[in-house]
Write a protein that holds these residues in place. Structure first.
Motif, PDB file in Angstrom:
ATOM      1  N   UNK A 182       0.822  -1.207   0.000  1.00  0.00           N
ATOM      2  CA  UNK A 182       0.000   0.000   0.000  1.00  0.00           C
ATOM      3  C   UNK A 182       0.858   1.259   0.000  1.00  0.00           C
ATOM      4  N   UNK A 183       0.559   2.126  -0.953  1.00  0.00           N
ATOM      5  CA  UNK A 183       1.261   3.396  -1.041  1.00  0.00           C
ATOM      6  C   UNK A 183       2.625   3.313  -1.691  1.00  0.00           C
ATOM      7  N   UNK A 184       3.083   2.079  -2.048  1.00  0.00           N
ATOM      8  CA  UNK A 184       4.434   1.932  -2.597  1.00  0.00           C
ATOM      9  C   UNK A 184       4.498   1.155  -3.914  1.00  0.00           C
ATOM     10  N   UNK A 185       3.849  -0.012  -3.939  1.00  0.00           N
ATOM     11  CA  UNK A 185       3.944  -0.875  -5.123  1.00  0.00           C
ATOM     12  C   UNK A 185       2.542  -1.204  -5.630  1.00  0.00           C
ATOM     13  N   UNK A 186       2.262  -0.783  -6.860  1.00  0.00           N
ATOM     14  CA  UNK A 186       0.965  -1.019  -7.491  1.00  0.00           C
ATOM     15  C   UNK A 186       1.083  -2.165  -8.490  1.00  0.00           C
ATOM     16  N   UNK A 216       3.591   6.322  -6.712  1.00  0.00           N
ATOM     17  CA  UNK A 216       4.131   5.135  -6.044  1.00  0.00           C
ATOM     18  C   UNK A 216       5.577   4.884  -6.470  1.00  0.00           C
ATOM     19  N   UNK A 217       6.244   4.070  -5.672  1.00  0.00           N
ATOM     20  CA  UNK A 217       7.642   3.731  -5.910  1.00  0.00           C
ATOM     21  C   UNK A 217       7.808   2.788  -7.103  1.00  0.00           C
ATOM     22  N   UNK A 218       6.838   1.888  -7.308  1.00  0.00           N
ATOM     23  CA  UNK A 218       6.969   0.902  -8.384  1.00  0.00           C
ATOM     24  C   UNK A 218       5.600   0.468  -8.892  1.00  0.00           C
ATOM     25  N   UNK A 219       5.579   0.036 -10.146  1.00  0.00           N
ATOM     26  CA  UNK A 219       4.360  -0.481 -10.775  1.00  0.00           C
ATOM     27  C   UNK A 219       4.677  -1.803 -11.440  1.00  0.00           C
ATOM     28  N   UNK A 220       3.839  -2.799 -11.186  1.00  0.00           N
ATOM     29  CA  UNK A 220       3.970  -4.105 -11.821  1.00  0.00           C
ATOM     30  C   UNK A 220       2.885  -4.255 -12.886  1.00  0.00           C
ATOM     31  N   UNK A 221       3.291  -4.625 -14.101  1.00  0.00           N
ATOM     32  CA  UNK A 221       2.348  -5.051 -15.145  1.00  0.00           C
ATOM     33  C   UNK A 221       2.502  -6.565 -15.253  1.00  0.00           C
ATOM     34  N   UNK A 222       1.477  -7.278 -14.871  1.00  0.00           N
ATOM     35  CA  UNK A 222       1.550  -8.734 -14.749  1.00  0.00           C
ATOM     36  C   UNK A 222       0.795  -9.387 -15.908  1.00  0.00           C
ATOM     37  N   UNK A 223       1.544 -10.042 -16.820  1.00  0.00           N
ATOM     38  CA  UNK A 223       0.895 -10.725 -17.949  1.00  0.00           C
ATOM     39  C   UNK A 223       1.144 -12.236 -17.894  1.00  0.00           C
ATOM     40  N   UNK A 315       6.433   8.116 -12.340  1.00  0.00           N
ATOM     41  CA  UNK A 315       7.874   8.332 -12.274  1.00  0.00           C
ATOM     42  C   UNK A 315       8.627   7.177 -11.635  1.00  0.00           C
ATOM     43  N   UNK A 316       7.920   6.190 -11.084  1.00  0.00           N
ATOM     44  CA  UNK A 316       8.593   5.083 -10.411  1.00  0.00           C
ATOM     45  C   UNK A 316       9.126   4.042 -11.383  1.00  0.00           C
ATOM     46  N   UNK A 416      10.743  -8.127  -6.834  1.00  0.00           N
ATOM     47  CA  UNK A 416      10.476  -6.681  -6.874  1.00  0.00           C
ATOM     48  C   UNK A 416      10.789  -6.053  -5.527  1.00  0.00           C
ATOM     49  N   UNK A 417      10.333  -6.686  -4.442  1.00  0.00           N
ATOM     50  CA  UNK A 417      10.592  -6.137  -3.104  1.00  0.00           C
ATOM     51  C   UNK A 417      12.088  -6.068  -2.820  1.00  0.00           C
ATOM     52  N   UNK A 418      12.816  -7.089  -3.266  1.00  0.00           N
ATOM     53  CA  UNK A 418      14.272  -7.081  -3.087  1.00  0.00           C
ATOM     54  C   UNK A 418      14.906  -5.917  -3.844  1.00  0.00           C
TER      55      UNK A 418
END
Length: 428
Positions: A182-186, A216-223, A315-316, A416-418
């Motif tokens: 929450x608030x960091x990785x979408x 947010x700090x990072x965004x994941x596009x999951x395919x 910008x993340x 990603x967290x690492x």
């Protein structure tokens, strides 16, 4: 004057003979098609079945680009198995089952004997196609009376032409958005590259979510698990929301000189080049059969620009999750990402065949079954065959399966967290 009259009469006679010949042939062809239409599939003679196989076999040998890939990757010398396939047709009472088994040994998901549902989907997809499009080749097949009869189709009343049909129902729910931290990785999960005409719900959902998480700090596009659909989904909708600047990627497609491929190339209005004129030594990983079996190639430049109206301004860091199910138009996103550096790829080797356009279709002349096959070999900028090797992630993880239960068991998310230096205890 007499000589002129004789010459004139002679020309008329020749013209009439030609006309009679054409009409006679057309009548014969019509009678033959009507006879086939009224012949149940289980009553086709062995000779008719073998004629259909011969047509399929020759179509593959002359047009299909991945025979060498199939032999290297799966150990199947399909061309050499002709007698085995003939014997299978003679022994297997269900002709369609025999054909499906033969085609399955090509080990390519773009190459198959089509089901009725798939054919109906094609009718829906091509319903408004331009008269100038090369895809008119496909409409010619779909409109064939023998195809209509064999698949039990009525192109005028087909339910798939209705926007309330089950074809549309399949795409009412697609993307899933949620915070990983929450608030960091979408994250945006996209299970299918649905048609650009059908993305309104995804557009609304994703744009609202991206505007919410753009700091947010990072965004994941999951395919992961996404085996394709329509590349327009990511080319014209998703990436223009996220790209900070124009990014271009160059790939190549190579073609054999089969009759169907040459018809496609003629109608596709591309800049068609000759392999003989290409300096093949400039590619590090080019398959050996390119110089021996392929005649034409095209250079493809894909430039994607930020959307002037809808650019989000994220910008993340961006990550793309992939697995072995990523194929076709979802693979094309993986290729673009790898070649452009748009995002960091995490997961497992993809399945490939993401460079090019949709497969060609043709009709088996006696049974009326539609046969679909890949028509081009897609090559990345260094000469790697995408169908043979897929896309290698920047970070390969032991397991890339999309999690069904616990998000903290997901190896891709752990990576990603690492990379983002976020404690796993912060997971939702």
């Amino acid at each position: 004057m007499k000589n002129f009259t004789k010459k004139y009469k002679f020309i008329i006679c020749i013209f009439l003979l030609i006309l009679i010949g054409i009409l006679g042939y057309k009548t014969y062809e019509y009678i033959n098609v009507q006879k086939l239409i009224n012949t149940p599939i289980n009553e086709l003679t062995e000779e008719q079945k073998l004629e259909d196989f011969e047509y399929l076999y020759n179509t593959i040998i002359e047009n299909y680009p991945f025979l060498g890939v199939n032999e290297r990757k799966y150990g199947v010398d399909w061309e050499a198995n002709k007698e085995k396939y003939i014997e299978l047709i003679k022994q297997q009472p269900d002709f369609k089952v025999a054909l499906e088994q033969i085609v399955s040994e090509l080990n390519n998901s773009h190459t198959s004997i089509l089901s009725k549902d798939f054919v109906e989907n094609l009718i829906y997809y091509y319903k408004n196609i331009s008269i100038f499009s090369w895809r008119q080749m496909h409409l010619r097949v779909l409109n064939n009376p023998l195809v209509q009869a064999r698949y039990g189709l009525d192109i005028n009343t087909n339910p798939y032409l209705n926007t309330d049909s089950k074809f549309m129902e399949n795409y009412k729910s697609n993307a899933i958005v949620q915070d990983i931290v929450e608030g960091k990785v979408a994250s945006i999960y996209i299970p299918s590259m649905i048609s650009y005409d059908d993305i309104e719900q995804d557009r609304k959902l994703i744009m609202e979510y991206l505007n919410k998480v753009k700091s947010y700090q990072a965004l994941v596009i999951d395919i992961r698990g996404n085996n394709g659909g329509d590349s327009s989904y990511w080319q014209y909708f998703l990436l223009p929301l996220l790209l900070k600047e124009q990014l271009g990627v160059k790939t190549y497609t190579f073609y054999k000189e089969g009759k169907l491929v040459e018809e496609y190339l003629k109608k596709s209005r591309q800049n068609i080049l000759k392999v003989d004129d290409l300096d093949l030594s400039s590619f590090q990983n080019l398959p050996p059969e390119i110089s021996e079996d392929f005649k034409y190639y095209t250079e493809n430049k894909l430039d994607i620009l930020p959307s002037e109206e809808d650019y989000i301004g994220f910008e993340g860091n961006i990550y793309l999750f992939v697995d072995s199910n990523v194929f076709s138009s979802s693979e094309s996103l993986a290729v673009y990402t790898k070649e452009s550096g748009f995002a960091t790829i995490i997961g497992q080797q993809t399945s490939g065949d993401g460079i090019g356009t949709e497969p060609l279709i043709t009709m088996l002349p006696n049974s009326g079954y539609i046969f679909r096959f890949s028509k081009e070999m897609g090559i990345t900028s260094d000469g790697t065959c995408n169908n043979e090797y897929g896309t290698t992630p920047d970070y390969v993880v032991p397991s890339a399966k999309y999690p069904d239960e616990y998000i903290n068991l997901d190896e891709c998310i752990r990576k990603v967290l690492e990379l983002e230096k976020i404690d796993i205890r912060e997971l939702n």
